[in-house]
Scaffold this active site. Structure first.
Site, PDB file in Angstrom:
ATOM      1  N   CYS A  77       0.687  -1.138  -0.033  1.00 58.78           N
ATOM      2  CA  CYS A  77      -0.018  -0.020   0.001  1.00 58.78           C
ATOM      3  C   CYS A  77       0.880   1.245  -0.022  1.00 58.78           C
ATOM      4  O   CYS A  77       1.638   1.596   0.985  1.00 58.78           O
ATOM      5  CB  CYS A  77      -1.040   0.057   1.018  1.00 58.78           C
ATOM      6  SG  CYS A  77      -1.886   1.638   1.380  1.00 58.78           S
ATOM      7  N   CYS A 211      -5.404   6.365  -3.238  1.00 55.20           N
ATOM      8  CA  CYS A 211      -4.768   4.833  -3.448  1.00 55.20           C
ATOM      9  C   CYS A 211      -3.284   5.161  -4.261  1.00 55.20           C
ATOM     10  O   CYS A 211      -2.982   5.411  -5.121  1.00 55.20           O
ATOM     11  CB  CYS A 211      -5.377   4.010  -4.113  1.00 55.20           C
ATOM     12  SG  CYS A 211      -4.631   2.341  -4.275  1.00 55.20           S
TER      13      CYS A 211
END
Length: 276
Positions: A77, A211
């Site tokens: 991530c 994101c």
């Protein structure tokens, strides 16, 4: 487990995380997915897109355990990595420049200046697939795919009002991306080397405010299509900007860096009642 548990809430361009210093490993591994689900509930608990556990590493400054809000494990991530880096520096776990282990590989990070910006070196993208034709709302559309630590598909759109939830959920489980599924990014070209990216995230199962791996995927796919050149400035759903730098050698991306804000929202103590 003993309560209260010290936690830090952080935001990476609107992607929010609960971070816990877990070097003593007091949360049983078998319970961690459920713990993540409970803690990440909004309105009932701390609320976040994901949970990050910072742990000791024999080879790097630290390693992390990363869980999506649904309790699933994510290989990588980008925004979480930037938040984890600032957390580690702030708590004396690592220096301003550091290396830490993820499932996707070793991540290099640097806390820049005295402010909240963090720059990370991403693992090299792989698995690029060009021009997959998929019907969305009865119209065949061109979809691209690349793995930037986690799988991402990319669709170029003309409007910032694309039906992200509807199309994202459909693409997330589409047979073209089985068995792992995919994140889905909807990209609007704003100007030279500027993009707007909205992302439906696997594991959160909804659109998030940003994101990091999706921003990287979108910038690289846009470069492979001849739309942009490095560095690329990307505006996310939450209105924050992230910067992506990379190289393209014979259409092979490498030397990928992601930079942007990693802000501390609060530091506090989690009570046992947050898990009820």
């Amino acid at each position: 487990m003993e309560f209260p548990i010290p936690v830090t809430k952080m935001s990476g361009a609107g992607n929010d995380f609960i971070i816990i210093d877990h070097r003593l490993r007091f949360i049983p591994a078998s319970y961690q997915p459920q713990f993540a689900q409970l803690v990440c509930r909004r309105r009932f608990a701390a609320g976040a897109d994901g949970l990050i556990l910072i742990e000791e590493s024999p080879d790097e400054d630290f390693r992390w355990q990363f869980y999506n809000s649904d309790g699933s494990v994510a290989e990588m991530c980008g925004n979480g990595a930037r938040c984890a880096a600032r957390f580690a520096w702030r708590h004396g776990i690592a220096g301003r420049s550091m290396r830490f282990s993820t499932i996707a590989g070793v991540i290099e990070a640097e806390v820049i200046g005295e402010q909240e910006h963090v720059r990370i070196g991403m693992t090299d993208p792989f698995g690029y697939r060009d021009s997959i034709l998929i019907a969305l709302d009865g119209l065949e559309r061109e979809v691209f795919f690349i793995n930037t630590g986690v799988p991402h598909c990319v669709i170029f759109v003309d409007s910032d009002q694309a039906p992200v939830e509807q199309w994202g959920r459909f693409l997330r489980f589409h047979e073209a991306f089985e068995p792992a599924g995919t994140n889905a990014n909807f990209v609007k070209i704003l100007a030279d080397n500027e993009l707007l990216v909205r992302t439906y995230e696997r594991g959160v199962e909804a659109e998030t405010m940003a994101c990091g791996t999706g921003v990287v995927a979108s910038a690289i796919v846009a470069a492979l299509q001849g739309i942009v050149e490095s560095p690329v400035e990307v505006t996310t759903t939450g209105g924050e900007q992230l910067s992506v730098q990379f190289s393209l050698n014979n259409n092979t991306p490498g030397s990928v860096f992601l930079q942007g804000p990693a802000r501390i929202i609060y530091e506090g103590n989690l009570s046992a009642e947050a898990l009820l």
